[in-house]
Motif scaffolding. Sequence first.
Motif, PDB file in Angstrom:
ATOM      1  N   GLY A 232       0.799  -1.203  -0.001  1.00 39.77           N
ATOM      2  CA  GLY A 232       0.078  -0.034  -0.059  1.00 39.77           C
ATOM      3  C   GLY A 232       0.911   1.235  -0.102  1.00 39.77           C
ATOM      4  O   GLY A 232       1.786   1.404   0.720  1.00 39.77           O
ATOM      5  N   VAL A 233       0.284   2.112  -0.754  1.00 37.58           N
ATOM      6  CA  VAL A 233       1.166   3.409  -0.724  1.00 37.58           C
ATOM      7  C   VAL A 233       0.283   4.605  -0.537  1.00 37.58           C
ATOM      8  O   VAL A 233      -1.070   4.867  -0.838  1.00 37.58           O
ATOM      9  N   ASP A 234       0.813   5.715   0.028  1.00 37.79           N
ATOM     10  CA  ASP A 234      -0.014   6.902   0.373  1.00 37.79           C
ATOM     11  C   ASP A 234      -0.432   7.822  -0.755  1.00 37.79           C
ATOM     12  O   ASP A 234      -1.585   8.479  -0.806  1.00 37.79           O
ATOM     13  N   LEU A 236       0.811   8.128  -5.229  1.00 38.23           N
ATOM     14  CA  LEU A 236       1.652   7.774  -6.501  1.00 38.23           C
ATOM     15  C   LEU A 236       3.094   8.345  -6.578  1.00 38.23           C
ATOM     16  O   LEU A 236       3.811   7.678  -7.166  1.00 38.23           O
ATOM     17  N   GLU A 237       3.357   9.167  -5.785  1.00 38.07           N
ATOM     18  CA  GLU A 237       4.526   9.829  -5.702  1.00 38.07           C
ATOM     19  C   GLU A 237       5.401   9.290  -4.823  1.00 38.07           C
ATOM     20  O   GLU A 237       6.724   9.341  -4.640  1.00 38.07           O
ATOM     21  N   ASP A 238       4.834   8.073  -4.180  1.00 35.86           N
ATOM     22  CA  ASP A 238       5.697   7.241  -3.048  1.00 35.86           C
ATOM     23  C   ASP A 238       6.682   6.348  -3.777  1.00 35.86           C
ATOM     24  O   ASP A 238       7.637   6.164  -3.271  1.00 35.86           O
ATOM     25  N   LEU A 239       6.245   6.199  -5.133  1.00 37.39           N
ATOM     26  CA  LEU A 239       7.140   5.357  -5.964  1.00 37.39           C
ATOM     27  C   LEU A 239       8.246   6.147  -6.376  1.00 37.39           C
ATOM     28  O   LEU A 239       8.244   7.181  -6.986  1.00 37.39           O
ATOM     29  N   ILE A 240       9.570   5.403  -6.418  1.00 43.13           N
ATOM     30  CA  ILE A 240      10.797   6.056  -7.024  1.00 43.13           C
ATOM     31  C   ILE A 240      11.004   5.594  -8.660  1.00 43.13           C
ATOM     32  O   ILE A 240      10.546   4.420  -9.256  1.00 43.13           O
TER      33      ILE A 240
END
Length: 240
Positions: A232-234, A236-240
């Motif tokens: 789970g991510v908060d 879409l910008e959490d992904l590099i």
Amino acid sequence: MKLDILVFGAHPDDAELGAGATIAKEVSKGKKVGIVDLTRGELGTRGSAEIRDKESAKAAEILGVAVRENMEFADGFFTNDKEHQLELIKIIRKYRPEIVLCNAIDDRHIDHGRGSKLVSDACFLSGLRKIDTKMDGGDEWQDAWRPKLVYHFIQWKNLEPDFVVDVSGFIDKKTEAIMAYSSQFYDPDSEEPETPISSKNFTDSVNYRARDLGRIIGVEYAEGFTVERYIGVDSLEDLI
């Protein structure tokens, strides 16, 4: 002592090979990290259990972990049964980690997949209040504790990771920790029998796997992990 991350390996050197750079990175960020080896690696072709004890202590010092323990389960023969699960439940409740890292879910060595499932099952059972445990020699009953996350590092088999960690800047620390196991890995002057992990090609592969995973996500080095539930991510910008 409460730990942020507890890393389990079936054998001394599993944690370093699978997640050494990630461990070093988390330690550098101020996280309290511990390692628990399930066996002493006494069936290993090269060296001895006593030598591995010394090597694992040196590797722990290099990585800067807060604690390292050995369960002394039988190398090659431990099983995922109630007895072994209860021993791991005691350790999980002792250190109360938020995150657990453990062996690959499937691998060349039979202890890796078996150790992976044993640790995963113990993490679940550790959260059940009706399982009563005390540390050996202790008087106090332990509180139930279930880690929030269980991740599996990748070992011999080139499993597809569910996520990768940018470990650029920490690969040298990982390599140093691995080579603390001088009895196990490449040494052109060694008179010990050759094994699948004693060749220069194997030690080189640790570096080029990390470099390849890093290339895929646009960084210099990375380590891969598989998960037991959706990531789970908060944002879409959490992904590099």
